[in-house]
Design a protein around this motif. Structure first.
Motif, PDB file in Angstrom:
ATOM      1  N   MET A   1       0.833  -1.197   0.000  1.00  0.00           N
ATOM      2  CA  MET A   1       0.000   0.000   0.000  1.00  0.00           C
ATOM      3  C   MET A   1       0.870   1.250   0.000  1.00  0.00           C
ATOM      4  O   MET A   1       1.885   1.311   0.680  1.00  0.00           O
ATOM      5  CB  MET A   1      -0.908   0.017   1.234  1.00  0.00           C
ATOM      6  N   GLN A   2       0.461   2.239  -0.758  1.00  0.00           N
ATOM      7  CA  GLN A   2       1.187   3.503  -0.800  1.00  0.00           C
ATOM      8  C   GLN A   2       1.006   4.219   0.539  1.00  0.00           C
ATOM      9  O   GLN A   2      -0.103   4.322   1.058  1.00  0.00           O
ATOM     10  CB  GLN A   2       0.657   4.366  -1.932  1.00  0.00           C
ATOM     11  N   MET A   3       2.109   4.678   1.108  1.00  0.00           N
ATOM     12  CA  MET A   3       2.069   5.381   2.394  1.00  0.00           C
ATOM     13  C   MET A   3       2.399   6.851   2.152  1.00  0.00           C
ATOM     14  O   MET A   3       3.506   7.307   2.400  1.00  0.00           O
ATOM     15  CB  MET A   3       3.043   4.745   3.378  1.00  0.00           C
ATOM     16  N   ASP A   4       1.409   7.576   1.632  1.00  0.00           N
ATOM     17  CA  ASP A   4       1.635   8.965   1.243  1.00  0.00           C
ATOM     18  C   ASP A   4       1.360   9.968   2.356  1.00  0.00           C
ATOM     19  O   ASP A   4       1.601  11.155   2.187  1.00  0.00           O
ATOM     20  CB  ASP A   4       0.843   9.309  -0.016  1.00  0.00           C
ATOM     21  N   THR A   5       0.866   9.505   3.504  1.00  0.00           N
ATOM     22  CA  THR A   5       0.667  10.391   4.650  1.00  0.00           C
ATOM     23  C   THR A   5       1.166   9.695   5.914  1.00  0.00           C
ATOM     24  O   THR A   5       1.212   8.463   5.979  1.00  0.00           O
ATOM     25  CB  THR A   5      -0.821  10.753   4.851  1.00  0.00           C
ATOM     26  N   GLU A   6       1.499  10.494   6.907  1.00  0.00           N
ATOM     27  CA  GLU A   6       1.946   9.938   8.193  1.00  0.00           C
ATOM     28  C   GLU A   6       0.836   9.104   8.832  1.00  0.00           C
ATOM     29  O   GLU A   6       1.108   8.152   9.545  1.00  0.00           O
ATOM     30  CB  GLU A   6       2.365  11.075   9.139  1.00  0.00           C
ATOM     31  N   ALA A   7      -0.407   9.458   8.569  1.00  0.00           N
ATOM     32  CA  ALA A   7      -1.546   8.789   9.198  1.00  0.00           C
ATOM     33  C   ALA A   7      -1.644   7.307   8.844  1.00  0.00           C
ATOM     34  O   ALA A   7      -2.202   6.524   9.617  1.00  0.00           O
ATOM     35  CB  ALA A   7      -2.840   9.493   8.813  1.00  0.00           C
ATOM     36  N   VAL A   8      -1.117   6.902   7.695  1.00  0.00           N
ATOM     37  CA  VAL A   8      -1.223   5.491   7.300  1.00  0.00           C
ATOM     38  C   VAL A   8       0.013   4.677   7.668  1.00  0.00           C
ATOM     39  O   VAL A   8       0.027   3.471   7.484  1.00  0.00           O
ATOM     40  CB  VAL A   8      -1.539   5.322   5.796  1.00  0.00           C
ATOM     41  N   LYS A   9       1.024   5.337   8.219  1.00  0.00           N
ATOM     42  CA  LYS A   9       2.242   4.618   8.599  1.00  0.00           C
ATOM     43  C   LYS A   9       2.024   3.874   9.913  1.00  0.00           C
ATOM     44  O   LYS A   9       1.362   4.366  10.818  1.00  0.00           O
ATOM     45  CB  LYS A   9       3.415   5.581   8.742  1.00  0.00           C
ATOM     46  N   GLY A  10       2.612   2.682  10.007  1.00  0.00           N
ATOM     47  CA  GLY A  10       2.585   1.924  11.243  1.00  0.00           C
ATOM     48  C   GLY A  10       3.490   2.569  12.280  1.00  0.00           C
ATOM     49  O   GLY A  10       4.125   3.590  12.011  1.00  0.00           O
ATOM     50  N   THR A  11       3.554   1.957  13.454  1.00  0.00           N
ATOM     51  CA  THR A  11       4.361   2.533  14.528  1.00  0.00           C
ATOM     52  C   THR A  11       5.377   1.529  15.063  1.00  0.00           C
ATOM     53  O   THR A  11       5.140   0.322  15.074  1.00  0.00           O
ATOM     54  CB  THR A  11       3.479   2.986  15.706  1.00  0.00           C
ATOM     55  N   GLU A  12       6.493   2.078  15.505  1.00  0.00           N
ATOM     56  CA  GLU A  12       7.531   1.280  16.157  1.00  0.00           C
ATOM     57  C   GLU A  12       7.201   1.192  17.652  1.00  0.00           C
ATOM     58  O   GLU A  12       6.304   1.884  18.141  1.00  0.00           O
ATOM     59  CB  GLU A  12       8.902   1.938  15.946  1.00  0.00           C
ATOM     60  N   LYS A  13       7.946   0.346  18.381  1.00  0.00           N
ATOM     61  CA  LYS A  13       7.730   0.198  19.825  1.00  0.00           C
ATOM     62  C   LYS A  13       7.835   1.529  20.563  1.00  0.00           C
ATOM     63  O   LYS A  13       7.130   1.760  21.535  1.00  0.00           O
ATOM     64  CB  LYS A  13       8.736  -0.782  20.414  1.00  0.00           C
ATOM     65  N   ASN A  14       8.715   2.410  20.099  1.00  0.00           N
ATOM     66  CA  ASN A  14       8.925   3.701  20.750  1.00  0.00           C
ATOM     67  C   ASN A  14       7.899   4.757  20.338  1.00  0.00           C
ATOM     68  O   ASN A  14       8.003   5.909  20.723  1.00  0.00           O
ATOM     69  CB  ASN A  14      10.342   4.203  20.494  1.00  0.00           C
ATOM     70  N   GLY A  15       6.926   4.367  19.510  1.00  0.00           N
ATOM     71  CA  GLY A  15       5.872   5.286  19.099  1.00  0.00           C
ATOM     72  C   GLY A  15       6.156   6.054  17.820  1.00  0.00           C
ATOM     73  O   GLY A  15       5.266   6.695  17.279  1.00  0.00           O
ATOM     74  N   LEU A  16       7.391   5.996  17.332  1.00  0.00           N
ATOM     75  CA  LEU A  16       7.721   6.675  16.082  1.00  0.00           C
ATOM     76  C   LEU A  16       7.058   5.983  14.898  1.00  0.00           C
ATOM     77  O   LEU A  16       6.810   4.776  14.928  1.00  0.00           O
ATOM     78  CB  LEU A  16       9.236   6.713  15.873  1.00  0.00           C
ATOM     79  N   LYS A  17       6.784   6.748  13.874  1.00  0.00           N
ATOM     80  CA  LYS A  17       6.171   6.199  12.665  1.00  0.00           C
ATOM     81  C   LYS A  17       7.178   5.344  11.899  1.00  0.00           C
ATOM     82  O   LYS A  17       8.356   5.675  11.814  1.00  0.00           O
ATOM     83  CB  LYS A  17       5.664   7.319  11.753  1.00  0.00           C
ATOM     84  N   SER A  18       6.707   4.262  11.331  1.00  0.00           N
ATOM     85  CA  SER A  18       7.536   3.371  10.523  1.00  0.00           C
ATOM     86  C   SER A  18       7.546   3.870   9.084  1.00  0.00           C
ATOM     87  O   SER A  18       6.505   4.238   8.543  1.00  0.00           O
ATOM     88  CB  SER A  18       6.976   1.944  10.563  1.00  0.00           C
ATOM     89  N   ASN A  19       8.709   3.871   8.461  1.00  0.00           N
ATOM     90  CA  ASN A  19       8.791   4.213   7.049  1.00  0.00           C
ATOM     91  C   ASN A  19       8.759   2.965   6.179  1.00  0.00           C
ATOM     92  O   ASN A  19       8.889   3.055   4.963  1.00  0.00           O
ATOM     93  CB  ASN A  19      10.065   5.012   6.768  1.00  0.00           C
ATOM     94  N   GLU A  20       8.590   1.797   6.799  1.00  0.00           N
ATOM     95  CA  GLU A  20       8.577   0.542   6.041  1.00  0.00           C
ATOM     96  C   GLU A  20       7.212  -0.131   5.992  1.00  0.00           C
ATOM     97  O   GLU A  20       6.917  -0.830   5.032  1.00  0.00           O
ATOM     98  CB  GLU A  20       9.590  -0.437   6.637  1.00  0.00           C
ATOM     99  N   TYR A  21       6.389   0.063   7.022  1.00  0.00           N
ATOM    100  CA  TYR A  21       5.131  -0.682   7.101  1.00  0.00           C
ATOM    101  C   TYR A  21       3.943   0.214   7.442  1.00  0.00           C
ATOM    102  O   TYR A  21       4.071   1.161   8.216  1.00  0.00           O
ATOM    103  CB  TYR A  21       5.244  -1.783   8.156  1.00  0.00           C
ATOM    104  N   CYS A  22       2.786  -0.124   6.899  1.00  0.00           N
ATOM    105  CA  CYS A  22       1.566   0.644   7.151  1.00  0.00           C
ATOM    106  C   CYS A  22       0.920   0.231   8.475  1.00  0.00           C
ATOM    107  O   CYS A  22       1.254  -0.806   9.055  1.00  0.00           O
ATOM    108  CB  CYS A  22       0.572   0.459   6.002  1.00  0.00           C
ATOM    109  N   LYS A  23      -0.054   1.034   8.904  1.00  0.00           N
ATOM    110  CA  LYS A  23      -0.723   0.787  10.178  1.00  0.00           C
ATOM    111  C   LYS A  23      -1.584  -0.476  10.159  1.00  0.00           C
ATOM    112  O   LYS A  23      -1.904  -1.013  11.205  1.00  0.00           O
ATOM    113  CB  LYS A  23      -1.565   1.994  10.579  1.00  0.00           C
TER     114      LYS A  23
END
Length: 86
Positions: free
Chosen positions: A12-34
């Motif tokens: 899936m295209q991740m063109d906004t921060e809102a669709v990005k998944g999260t890491e354990k530390n709460g930061l957004k992932s640049n590799e996987y969607c939510k």
């Protein structure tokens, strides 16, 4: 042509921060969607390549996308980071 960030699990295209998944530390992932990745883990860790292919097809059909686009998306899945080593 600009580089698009896509989920390395479902494509899936991740063109906004809102669709990005999260890491354990709460930061957004640049590799996987939510939908695939939350809190540093896959939301469905037992999913295999065949399962994700079926899921992608079903979601894209719901969006009434052309069969060519659906097949093109499915064909890219084996090259994504999550599935490449399998």
């Amino acid at each position: 042509m600009e580089n698009k960030i896509i989920c390395q699990s479902c494509g899936m295209q991740m063109d906004t921060e809102a669709v990005k998944g999260t890491e354990k530390n709460g930061l957004k992932s640049n590799e996987y969607c939510k939908y695939c990745y939350e809190d540093g883990v896959f939301t469905n860790p037992k999913m295999n390549l065949e399962d994700i292919e079926t899921n992608v097809k079903n979601q894209m059909k719901k969006l009434e996308l052309h069969e060519y686009a659906i097949q093109k998306a499915v064909n890219t899945l084996p090259a994504l980071k999550r599935w490449k080593s399998n």
